[in-house]
Design a protein around this motif. Structure first.
Motif, short mmCIF file in Angstrom:
data_model
loop_
_atom_site.label_atom_id
_atom_site.label_comp_id
_atom_site.label_asym_id
_atom_site.label_seq_id
_atom_site.Cartn_x
_atom_site.Cartn_y
_atom_site.Cartn_z
N SER A 300 0.85 -1.32 -0.01
CA SER A 300 0.09 0.05 -0.02
C SER A 300 0.82 1.21 -0.03
CB SER A 300 -0.72 0.01 1.09
OG SER A 300 -0.17 0.05 2.35
N GLN A 301 2.02 1.22 0.67
CA GLN A 301 2.94 2.50 0.54
C GLN A 301 3.51 2.61 -0.62
OE1 GLN A 301 5.23 1.04 4.06
NE2 GLN A 301 4.65 2.88 5.24
N ILE A 302 4.03 1.60 -1.46
CA ILE A 302 4.37 1.61 -2.71
C ILE A 302 3.54 2.31 -3.64
CG2 ILE A 302 5.39 0.40 -4.63
CD1 ILE A 302 6.70 -1.51 -2.62
N LYS A 303 1.96 1.78 -3.48
CA LYS A 303 0.94 2.18 -4.35
C LYS A 303 1.05 3.82 -4.12
CE LYS A 303 -1.94 -1.80 -4.59
NZ LYS A 303 -3.26 -2.23 -4.47
N THR A 308 0.71 9.20 -5.74
CA THR A 308 1.35 10.74 -5.52
C THR A 308 1.91 11.30 -6.76
OG1 THR A 308 1.45 10.09 -3.07
CG2 THR A 308 2.24 12.12 -3.85
N GLU A 309 2.60 10.59 -7.44
CA GLU A 309 3.54 10.90 -8.63
C GLU A 309 2.41 11.25 -9.75
OE1 GLU A 309 6.69 8.35 -9.77
OE2 GLU A 309 7.33 8.09 -7.96
N VAL A 310 1.36 10.33 -9.90
CA VAL A 310 0.47 10.73 -10.84
C VAL A 310 -0.46 11.78 -10.37
CG1 VAL A 310 -1.77 9.50 -11.83
CG2 VAL A 310 0.46 8.27 -11.50
N LEU A 311 -0.76 11.79 -9.08
CA LEU A 311 -1.45 13.14 -8.51
C LEU A 311 -0.71 14.16 -8.82
CD1 LEU A 311 -4.29 13.48 -7.39
CD2 LEU A 311 -3.30 13.29 -5.15
N THR A 312 0.29 14.36 -8.56
CA THR A 312 1.42 15.36 -8.55
C THR A 312 1.18 15.90 -10.04
OG1 THR A 312 2.71 14.85 -6.88
CG2 THR A 312 3.43 16.51 -8.64
N LEU A 313 1.57 14.96 -11.19
CA LEU A 313 1.42 15.45 -12.53
C LEU A 313 0.04 15.86 -13.00
CD1 LEU A 313 3.17 12.61 -14.57
CD2 LEU A 313 3.76 14.93 -14.49
N SER A 314 -0.78 15.05 -12.41
CA SER A 314 -2.34 15.80 -12.76
C SER A 314 -2.76 17.07 -12.42
CB SER A 314 -3.52 14.66 -12.35
OG SER A 314 -3.17 13.33 -12.75
N VAL A 315 -2.17 17.31 -11.20
CA VAL A 315 -2.45 18.60 -10.47
C VAL A 315 -1.78 19.81 -11.39
CG1 VAL A 315 -2.29 20.14 -8.61
CG2 VAL A 315 -3.04 18.03 -8.51
N ALA A 376 3.49 -2.91 -9.52
CA ALA A 376 4.70 -2.55 -8.99
C ALA A 376 4.62 -2.90 -7.38
CB ALA A 376 4.78 -0.77 -8.81
N SER A 377 3.27 -2.97 -7.03
CA SER A 377 3.28 -3.43 -5.52
C SER A 377 3.26 -4.76 -5.31
CB SER A 377 1.95 -3.02 -4.98
OG SER A 377 0.75 -3.54 -5.52
N ARG A 378 3.16 -5.65 -6.46
CA ARG A 378 3.35 -6.99 -6.46
C ARG A 378 4.46 -7.74 -6.77
NH1 ARG A 378 -2.98 -8.28 -8.61
NH2 ARG A 378 -4.01 -7.47 -6.97
N LEU A 379 5.67 -6.98 -7.09
CA LEU A 379 6.75 -7.36 -7.63
C LEU A 379 7.39 -8.35 -6.71
CD1 LEU A 379 8.77 -4.25 -8.93
CD2 LEU A 379 7.87 -6.39 -10.49
N ASP A 380 8.17 -9.39 -7.21
CA ASP A 380 8.71 -10.48 -6.51
C ASP A 380 9.95 -10.06 -6.08
OD1 ASP A 380 10.28 -13.12 -6.09
OD2 ASP A 380 8.22 -13.92 -6.05
N ILE A 381 10.13 -10.15 -4.76
CA ILE A 381 11.54 -9.50 -4.17
C ILE A 381 12.64 -10.35 -4.65
CG2 ILE A 381 12.78 -8.83 -2.17
CD1 ILE A 381 10.17 -8.34 -0.88
N ILE A 382 12.76 -11.70 -4.42
CA ILE A 382 13.61 -12.58 -4.83
C ILE A 382 14.10 -12.53 -6.42
CG2 ILE A 382 14.49 -14.99 -4.88
CD1 ILE A 382 12.78 -15.28 -2.36
N LYS A 383 12.98 -12.70 -7.12
CA LYS A 383 13.25 -12.54 -8.57
C LYS A 383 13.93 -11.39 -8.87
CE LYS A 383 9.84 -15.96 -10.03
NZ LYS A 383 8.59 -16.38 -11.07
N THR A 384 13.25 -10.32 -8.54
CA THR A 384 14.03 -9.00 -8.75
C THR A 384 15.31 -8.88 -8.70
OG1 THR A 384 11.59 -8.10 -8.68
CG2 THR A 384 13.30 -6.52 -8.76
N LEU A 385 15.57 -9.09 -7.38
CA LEU A 385 17.15 -8.79 -6.83
C LEU A 385 18.06 -9.80 -7.49
CD1 LEU A 385 16.53 -7.83 -2.98
CD2 LEU A 385 16.87 -6.33 -4.91
N LYS A 386 17.48 -10.79 -7.98
CA LYS A 386 18.32 -12.01 -8.59
C LYS A 386 18.43 -11.84 -9.92
CE LYS A 386 18.44 -15.81 -4.99
NZ LYS A 386 18.23 -17.14 -4.97
#
Length: 821
Positions: A300-303, A308-315, A376-386
């Protein structure tokens, strides 16, 4: 902290962020311009009706055109009548000293008013005194005539010439809306005001009025109407409610729909660009996201970070887009109103446009970002770092199968064909583009750089196909809209002839008697004459009151010179057996009514409720389809005692209309209120089409421009992903020219796919529309000028869009490129 993190992430890719922001700006500003234009057009027509009627609640009229002036005095004694105003309209001719004018260019409608201080008037005094003896002219007319307060003009009356002075000049108002030029005066009368007693004296109409307009206070309307009927007690006069129905003069729903479609497409493209940008950004930052998750960041924090980036661009986009939208909306409205050859004083209405643009500017980007943000919020940590690559699915067979099915439904003739066609193309587009690129790759003429460009596009197929698809949709829509306008331009005369009712339409000041009909038939060049009745009728809808014209029809005349036509011959035959039993509604009135054939519509005629069975829906140019038609005998039963003030004339030889018109104006100069030939109506409509067409071309240009921004963004992403590869190529003696050629070819291939499939979609869409529409005027027409412009714009925009990524690839530092991960 969250905002600072989002801002840092946005500024890391400045060019990409800027282009995405620009896409949002163009999408929001286009949507604001479209919504404000529709809102302003609807408000203008309503305000013009209010100004014309003085915002009156009821009018008193006579079946014999004129009635005693003491009725006006009686209304002032009725409790609840807040104010009342008596008036008369009469025709005259003016002599302003201009040389070489035809008779029809000197016509003027004089309106006599019982008072100039009534709240039922909205006159803005520019110069002079309203209550002074003389005529009152609108500002635009005074400018064209080159007259000032105190100047003299000659007015030709039935009793001879009368010289009068200009007492005052007032601001332009619908009550005094006249021609905008001497040329325009051939089809429209000049207008002026003067005191009622002066007009009565000039026309020997002492103690007579033509209409009394009344404004009520807050008391019960029914009680006031009842008291008025009892007080007046005259069988020849009747009360009629004043209904401000903007549909009578604002039948532009189809035009509004097209504007919404184009504005919505621009907004959709900007959202698609944001989706692509965010998805690539997440792929680039997947290691960073994995590290964040290892140190305790929740999904949820990553989301929240990405949202927030999207909202910043939109505003930011909304804040910049709104001022641009104001300017674009003003241009759009000015062009729309000027295309109808009428002076419209308007102030932009933007309340709803502002709220909806802000809401859509925030909501659509957020919706577009949901899928990549969830990824982005569901990225697999092990697969990504390896650095274990994600398994890429093979060709999505389900998508292809579904696309073929949808495309098959789209090619079958039915009402939803076009929608199925679009969905089918959207699902199949990556596959279609894959085979197109693969075929081009085999061509020996494209060279080594071209083959590399083909390989690069195949590696980023979905992303590239998305932008080509957007360009294809824009080109398809442009061809479709242009085809409709081309059909209308080619068939304007044929369309008007189907329901004009003859060759010349005449409206008179006095009732048209049988003797008048005989005299008209004796006019040189006139073949036949038909006089008919018209009256206003109202009905209640769920939301408001409506008012349309009810027209009497002689079936024999209508068979030879139709005032309306049916969609099919079969429908015409089936309804013919019911003639005399009910009412036929014009298509626009039928749609506004919302009922079904066979049901009854309750209308108020001369302040009495009548129930009429609707026996059919017809197409007509009379009052823009906002009309109802009854057979003569049935009409006389519904509106007893009415007299005809309208006539239709046919000519004995082609080209006789102009001299017949001039003869009628010369022999009956003070009785003819309006006279218009079919040719003049054709010219009027033909003049309006190019102006409206230009507006759509401008909006479509913006849509293609937004597509170009998407191509820039896509190619920039492709370049940045291959920066190390490009560095290696340069290190082994690949020249800057070859880099340029490779990336420019990528952009060109995206553009070519968008152009080719856009044209294919456009041709099929035009063809399907001709099959499914009931309008015979819409035919299969391929607008070659639009086709050529679409090809040129698509190629130019694609090449320009590719130039920036190509330049960035060439100018990028070689050492940094080789180290690029």
């Amino acid at each position: 902290m969250l905002w600072q993190t989002s801002w840092r992430n946005l500024t890391r890719k400045k060019v990409r962020t800027l282009l995405t922001l620009l896409a949002i700006i163009l999408g929001v500003s286009s949507m604001f311009a479209v919504i404000s234009t529709v809102e302003t057009a609807q408000d203008v027509t309503t305000k013009r009706l209010e100004l014309y009627t003085g915002n009156a609640d009821y009018s008193i009229l006579s079946r014999e055109n004129l009635f005693a002036e003491d009725v006006l005095a009686k209304t002032k004694d009725v409790d609840g009548v807040k104010s009342s105003l008596g008036l008369i309209h009469k025709q005259a001719y003016v002599d302003t000293g201009q040389e070489g004018l035809d008779q029809d260019q000197r016509r003027i409608r004089l309106t006599g008013l019982s008072s100039f201080n009534s709240e039922l008037l909205s006159l803005t005094n520019v110069d002079g005194e309203l209550n002074k003896e003389g005529v009152i002219l609108p500002k635009s007319t005074a400018a064209i005539w080159n007259l000032s307060v105190g100047d003299s003009i000659d007015v030709n009356l039935p009793e001879g010439k009368k010289q009068t002075t200009v007492a005052a000049i007032v601001g332009d108002t619908p009550l005094l809306e006249g021609p905008t030029s001497w040329e325009d005066a051939k089809n429209k009368s000049w207008r002026a005001l003067l005191p009622l007693d002066t007009l009565q004296e000039w026309y020997s109409l002492e103690d007579q009025v033509q209409e009394v307009r009344m404004k009520f206070d807050k008391k019960s309307t029914d009680q006031i109407v009842s008291d008025l009927e009892r007080t007046i007690s005259d069988d020849n006069v009747y009360l009629q409610e004043v209904v401000l129905d903007e549909k009578q003069s604002n039948q532009l729903e189809e035009l509004y729909l097209m504007l919404y479609v184009i504005g919505g497409l621009a907004m959709f493209i900007s959202a698609f660009i944001l989706y692509n940008t965010l998805y690539v950004t997440i792929v680039e930052r997947k290691n960073e996201i994995a590290v964040m998750k290892t140190i305790g960041y929740t999904p949820s924090q990553i989301k929240k970070i990405f949202l927030t980036e999207v909202l910043t661009l939109s505003v930011m986009g909304i804040l910049i887009a709104l001022p641009i939208g104001f300017g674009l909306g003003s241009l759009l409205q000015t062009g729309l109103f000027s295309s109808f050859q009428t002076d419209f004083d308007f102030s932009m209405k933007y309340q709803w446009a502002l709220l909806l643009s802000i809401a859509l500017g925030l909501l659509i980007p957020l919706v577009a970002s949901l899928l990549p943000v969830t990824h982005a919020s569901r990225l697999d940590i092990i697969k990504t770092l390896k650095n274990i690559p994600e398994s890429k699915p093979k060709t999505n067979k389900l998508r292809v199968v579904l696309g073929v099915i949808m495309l098959g439904f789209g090619l079958i003739e039915h009402a939803l064909s076009i929608f199925f066609l679009f969905f089918g193309f959207a699902l199949l587009f990556p596959t279609l583009m894959k085979y197109t690129i693969s075929s081009i790759k085999r061509m020996p003429l494209i060279g080594f750089e071209g083959k590399m460009a083909c390989n690069n596009l195949l590696l980023t197929l979905n992303r590239s196909a998305n932008m080509a698809l957007i360009l294809a949709f824009a080109i398809c829509l442009g061809l479709f809209v242009s085809s409709i306008f081309t059909s209308l331009e080619n068939n304007t005369k044929k369309d008007i002839a189907r329901s004009f009712g003859g060759d010349i339409q005449v409206t008179t000041e006095q009732e048209i008697t049988e003797q008048d009909v005989k005299e008209l038939k004796n006019v040189r060049g006139v073949d036949d004459v038909y006089s008919y009745h018209e009256t206003d009728v109202t009905w209640d809808t769920d939301k408001t009151k409506r008012q349309i014209k009810m027209v009497s029809v002689d079936p024999e005349w209508n068979e030879k010179h139709p005032l309306f036509y049916f969609d099919t011959e079969q429908e015409k035959t089936s309804i013919a057996f019911e003639n005399g039993k009910g009412v036929l509604l014009g298509s626009f009135a039928f749609d506004e009514w919302g009922g079904k054939v066979g049901e009854s519509i309750k209308v108020r005629v001369n302040n009495e409720v009548q129930s009429l069975k609707v026996i059919g829906k017809v197409n007509t140019n009379h009052h823009g389809g906002y009309a109802a038609f009854l057979e003569n005998d049935r009409y006389d039963m519904i509106v007893p005692g009415s007299q005809p003030y309208h006539a239709l004339l046919t000519v004995s030889e082609e080209g006789a209309e102009n001299w017949i018109k001039n003869d009628l104006l010369a022999t009956s100069p003070f009785n003819i209120l309006e006279i218009q030939t079919m040719r003049e109506e054709v010219i009027k409509q033909e003049r309006a089409i190019p102006g409206v067409r230009a507006l759509f071309n401008g909006l479509l240009f913006i849509t293609i421009l937004v597509s170009g921004i998407g191509i820039v963004n896509t190619l920039l992403m492709n370049v940045m992903e291959r920066m190390r590869e490009l560095g290696v190529m340069r290190a082994v003696a690949f020249t800057s020219s070859q880099i340029y050629k490779t990336i420019l070819t990528e952009g060109l291939l995206i553009g070519i796919n968008g152009i080719v499939f856009g044209i294919i979609m456009g041709v099929i869409t035009i063809y399907l529309n001709t099959l499914t529409t009931k309008d015979e005027m819409i035919e299969f027409t391929l607008p070659f000028s639009t086709l050529l412009v679409s090809i040129l714009m698509g190629v130019i925009v694609s090449l320009l869009a590719a130039y920036l990524p190509a330049r960035k690839a060439v100018k990028y530092d070689l050492q940094q490129a080789l180290k690029h991960e």
